[in-house]
Write a protein that holds these residues in place. Structure first.
Motif, PDB file in Angstrom:
ATOM      1  N   LEU A  24      -8.820   1.975   1.284  1.00 22.95           N
ATOM      2  CA  LEU A  24      -9.810   2.609   2.150  1.00 22.95           C
ATOM      3  C   LEU A  24      -9.886   4.120   1.926  1.00 22.95           C
ATOM      4  CD1 LEU A  24     -11.761   2.440   4.628  1.00 22.95           C
ATOM      5  CD2 LEU A  24      -9.734   2.779   6.067  1.00 22.95           C
ATOM      6  N   GLN A  25      -8.733   4.770   1.824  1.00 23.35           N
ATOM      7  CA  GLN A  25      -8.695   6.219   1.651  1.00 23.35           C
ATOM      8  C   GLN A  25      -8.278   6.590   0.229  1.00 23.35           C
ATOM      9  OE1 GLN A  25      -9.954   7.695   4.058  1.00 23.35           O
ATOM     10  NE2 GLN A  25      -9.417   6.727   5.995  1.00 23.35           N
ATOM     11  N   LEU A  26      -8.764   7.746  -0.232  1.00 22.53           N
ATOM     12  CA  LEU A  26      -8.439   8.211  -1.572  1.00 22.53           C
ATOM     13  C   LEU A  26      -6.977   8.643  -1.709  1.00 22.53           C
ATOM     14  CD1 LEU A  26     -11.656  10.270  -2.376  1.00 22.53           C
ATOM     15  CD2 LEU A  26     -10.915   8.151  -3.488  1.00 22.53           C
ATOM     16  N   GLU A  27      -6.282   8.738  -0.606  1.00 23.06           N
ATOM     17  CA  GLU A  27      -4.854   9.077  -0.633  1.00 23.06           C
ATOM     18  C   GLU A  27      -3.972   7.837  -0.812  1.00 23.06           C
ATOM     19  OE1 GLU A  27      -7.024  12.283   1.576  1.00 23.06           O
ATOM     20  OE2 GLU A  27      -7.019  10.089   1.664  1.00 23.06           O
ATOM     21  N   GLN A  28      -4.554   6.690  -1.105  1.00 20.80           N
ATOM     22  CA  GLN A  28      -3.804   5.444  -1.178  1.00 20.80           C
ATOM     23  C   GLN A  28      -3.996   4.732  -2.511  1.00 20.80           C
ATOM     24  OE1 GLN A  28      -5.796   3.964   2.554  1.00 20.80           O
ATOM     25  NE2 GLN A  28      -3.777   3.060   2.891  1.00 20.80           N
ATOM     26  N   GLU A  42       0.856  -1.187   0.000  1.00 23.99           N
ATOM     27  CA  GLU A  42       0.000   0.000   0.000  1.00 23.99           C
ATOM     28  C   GLU A  42       0.890   1.234   0.000  1.00 23.99           C
ATOM     29  OE1 GLU A  42      -3.534  -2.195   2.580  1.00 23.99           O
ATOM     30  OE2 GLU A  42      -2.062  -0.904   3.576  1.00 23.99           O
ATOM     31  N   LEU A  43       0.576   2.212  -0.863  1.00 25.00           N
ATOM     32  CA  LEU A  43       1.383   3.410  -1.030  1.00 25.00           C
ATOM     33  C   LEU A  43       0.522   4.650  -0.800  1.00 25.00           C
ATOM     34  CD1 LEU A  43       3.080   2.346  -4.395  1.00 25.00           C
ATOM     35  CD2 LEU A  43       4.013   2.029  -2.090  1.00 25.00           C
ATOM     36  N   ILE A  44       1.137   5.718  -0.284  1.00 21.08           N
ATOM     37  CA  ILE A  44       0.450   6.992  -0.103  1.00 21.08           C
ATOM     38  C   ILE A  44       0.719   7.869  -1.320  1.00 21.08           C
ATOM     39  CG2 ILE A  44       0.241   9.077   1.313  1.00 21.08           C
ATOM     40  CD1 ILE A  44       1.082   7.493   3.719  1.00 21.08           C
ATOM     41  N   SER A  94      -6.628   8.968  -5.784  1.00 21.90           N
ATOM     42  CA  SER A  94      -6.586   7.596  -6.297  1.00 21.90           C
ATOM     43  C   SER A  94      -7.726   7.334  -7.274  1.00 21.90           C
ATOM     44  CB  SER A  94      -6.631   6.586  -5.152  1.00 21.90           C
ATOM     45  OG  SER A  94      -7.867   6.635  -4.462  1.00 21.90           O
ATOM     46  N   GLY A  95      -8.896   7.941  -7.034  1.00 19.86           N
ATOM     47  CA  GLY A  95     -10.006   7.769  -7.961  1.00 19.86           C
ATOM     48  C   GLY A  95      -9.663   8.280  -9.338  1.00 19.86           C
ATOM     49  N   ALA A  96      -8.999   9.431  -9.404  1.00 18.16           N
ATOM     50  CA  ALA A  96      -8.605   9.997 -10.691  1.00 18.16           C
ATOM     51  C   ALA A  96      -7.541   9.140 -11.363  1.00 18.16           C
ATOM     52  CB  ALA A  96      -8.086  11.421 -10.494  1.00 18.16           C
ATOM     53  N   VAL A  97      -6.598   8.635 -10.588  1.00 13.23           N
ATOM     54  CA  VAL A  97      -5.555   7.772 -11.149  1.00 13.23           C
ATOM     55  C   VAL A  97      -6.171   6.529 -11.779  1.00 13.23           C
ATOM     56  CG1 VAL A  97      -3.573   6.316 -10.598  1.00 13.23           C
ATOM     57  CG2 VAL A  97      -3.774   8.589  -9.562  1.00 13.23           C
ATOM     58  N   LEU A 129     -14.465   7.397  13.967  1.00 11.16           N
ATOM     59  CA  LEU A 129     -13.133   8.005  13.888  1.00 11.16           C
ATOM     60  C   LEU A 129     -12.056   6.989  13.530  1.00 11.16           C
ATOM     61  CD1 LEU A 129     -11.929  10.841  14.238  1.00 11.16           C
ATOM     62  CD2 LEU A 129     -11.339  10.199  16.583  1.00 11.16           C
ATOM     63  N   THR A 130     -12.221   5.746  13.952  1.00 12.35           N
ATOM     64  CA  THR A 130     -11.243   4.712  13.609  1.00 12.35           C
ATOM     65  C   THR A 130     -11.086   4.591  12.105  1.00 12.35           C
ATOM     66  OG1 THR A 130     -11.572   3.426  15.637  1.00 12.35           O
ATOM     67  CG2 THR A 130     -10.759   2.235  13.721  1.00 12.35           C
ATOM     68  N   ALA A 131     -12.205   4.583  11.374  1.00 12.17           N
ATOM     69  CA  ALA A 131     -12.152   4.496   9.912  1.00 12.17           C
ATOM     70  C   ALA A 131     -11.708   5.816   9.296  1.00 12.17           C
ATOM     71  CB  ALA A 131     -13.513   4.088   9.360  1.00 12.17           C
ATOM     72  N   GLN A 132     -12.173   6.924   9.854  1.00 10.34           N
ATOM     73  CA  GLN A 132     -11.867   8.225   9.268  1.00 10.34           C
ATOM     74  C   GLN A 132     -10.377   8.555   9.338  1.00 10.34           C
ATOM     75  OE1 GLN A 132     -14.502  11.011  11.275  1.00 10.34           O
ATOM     76  NE2 GLN A 132     -16.194   9.552  11.086  1.00 10.34           N
ATOM     77  N   GLU A 133      -9.715   8.150  10.420  1.00 15.66           N
ATOM     78  CA  GLU A 133      -8.296   8.478  10.599  1.00 15.66           C
ATOM     79  C   GLU A 133      -7.351   7.440  10.014  1.00 15.66           C
ATOM     80  OE1 GLU A 133      -8.104  11.187  14.625  1.00 15.66           O
ATOM     81  OE2 GLU A 133      -7.575   9.076  14.764  1.00 15.66           O
ATOM     82  N   GLN A 134      -7.871   6.331   9.534  1.00 17.30           N
ATOM     83  CA  GLN A 134      -7.050   5.168   9.201  1.00 17.30           C
ATOM     84  C   GLN A 134      -6.329   5.321   7.854  1.00 17.30           C
ATOM     85  OE1 GLN A 134      -5.248   1.919  10.288  1.00 17.30           O
ATOM     86  NE2 GLN A 134      -7.030   2.409  11.534  1.00 17.30           N
ATOM     87  N   LEU A 135      -5.353   6.222   7.815  1.00 17.64           N
ATOM     88  CA  LEU A 135      -4.483   6.332   6.649  1.00 17.64           C
ATOM     89  C   LEU A 135      -3.161   5.663   7.005  1.00 17.64           C
ATOM     90  CD1 LEU A 135      -3.884   7.224   3.794  1.00 17.64           C
ATOM     91  CD2 LEU A 135      -3.189   9.464   4.687  1.00 17.64           C
TER      92      LEU A 135
END
Length: 357
Positions: free
Chosen positions: A40-44, A9-11, A24-27, A109-115
């Motif tokens: 999970l996050q769009l930054e990944q 997994e990469l940021i 990530s959606g655009a990529v 919050l567990t899911a929201q912060e999980q980057l």
């Protein structure tokens, strides 16, 4: 020869500022058939190698996928970095899907912060029975893998004091962490069903054990490691884990029982590994007492030496481990860059260069 495959997994970060970017959606929209996966996050982004029997080509395969991720991300002005947490402050953006929306509502919050970014190693097994026997016997040796791979010292712009703070954040999920001795595939499946029946988990993909049977492949999936900054460290990790699986399978066939350490002891060893990395003491699985990190890591190598030798991997594993112990893991590298520059953005830029190297 058992197959081994790697998921990293990469940021995704801004090429100039190093700040995480929710692109990530655009990529993936620009490259829907690229083989890259959403997380999970769009930054990944997630990349995955094919299963391989020989580890000799694994380094090239990992580098090829990292380069592919970089090429695709560049089209939207982003760069992928092999960091297990973002050094710079970030408010992650949850990927829009029904599954992830459910997780956001249920876990807040567990899911929201999980980057966080991990490295998952898949090793082929012959059956679920062999796989569960392996899970039962590798439990004591998973914590040293956390120390080897530690690559997340910073969280929300601060030094956490940990080598792998990702392992602490990941532990917030209620199904994450070490597991009991199962004894049979039937008992493993019964435990999974019971956990799903509580309604607290959406599906089997949320069984976040430190190591588990893959739900998609005939493999044991070891999930404890941070994503490694250096591709060669990822190869070392995969090589050691394959040997660990083979060693455990041999012990099972020989009738050797698993180490009966309880979950509480395993959790303490995992915490110590996340805190210390390679720079202090770890818990020695042979005695369950403190020992220097290098001593514990070399005990792991000795534990799997025969399997490494039989696979032809012993010389390369010894060489890669010596290199890692001399220069330190990703956490040490990140701190060195920050101490020299005083800039977390410089840490990210350095990692971006090493990710693409």
């Amino acid at each position: 020869m058992r197959t081994v495959g790697v998921e990293e997994e990469l940021i995704l970060v801004d090429a100039d500022t190093g700040e995480p970017r929710a692109v990530s959606g655009a990529v993936l929209a620009l490259a829907p058939d690229s083989g890259l996966e959403q997380e999970l996050q769009l930054e990944q982004l997630e990349v995955a190698t094919r299963p391989m029997s020989a580890t000799g080509g694994l380094s090239q395969e990992i580098r090829r996928w990292r380069a592919e991720a970089a090429r695709r991300a560049a089209r939207v002005g982003a760069v992928p970095v092999a960091l297990a947490t973002s050094p710079l402050p970030v408010h992650p953006s949850l990927t829009s899907s029904e599954r992830y929306r459910w997780m956001r509502e249920e876990f807040a919050l567990t899911a929201q912060e999980q980057l966080t970014c991990g490295c998952h190693i898949h090793v082929g097994v012959l059956s679920d029975e062999e796989g569960v026997a392996v899970l039962d016997r590798i439990r004591p040796w998973l914590a040293p893998l956390v120390a080897l791979s530690g690559n997340s010292p910073f969280w929300q712009g601060r030094d956490t004091g940990y080598s792998s703070y990702r392992s602490r954040v990941w532990g917030r999920w209620p199904s994450a962490g070490p597991v009991e001795i199962f004894g049979s595939a039937e008992r493993y499946r019964r435990q999974v069903r019971a956990m799903l029946d509580t309604g607290a988990l959406l599906d089997e993909g949320m069984i976040y054990f430190d190591a588990r049977l893959s739900r998609n492949y005939p493999t044991v999936e070891v999930r404890v490691a941070d994503v490694c900054m250096e591709a060669e460290d990822t190869v070392l990790l995969a090589t050691l884990i394959r040997a660990l699986v083979e060693t455990a399978a041999r012990e099972w066939r020989a009738g050797d029982p698993p180490e009966p350490a309880g979950i509480g002891l395993l959790r303490l060893a995992g915490w110590r590994a996340g805190r210390s990395g390679l720079d202090d003491r770890l818990v020695q699985p042979l005695t369950w007492t403190p020992a220097p990190a290098q001593t514990v890591v070399r005990s792991l190598l000795d534990h799997v030496r025969e399997a490494l030798d039989d696979a032809g991997d012993l010389p390369s594993a010894e060489e890669r481990l010596a290199s890692l112990l001399e220069r330190g893991n990703g956490a040490r590298r990140q701190r060195q860059i920050f101490e020299r520059t005083g800039e977390l953005a410089a840490v990210v830029r350095d990692c971006a260069t090493r990710t693409a190297a």
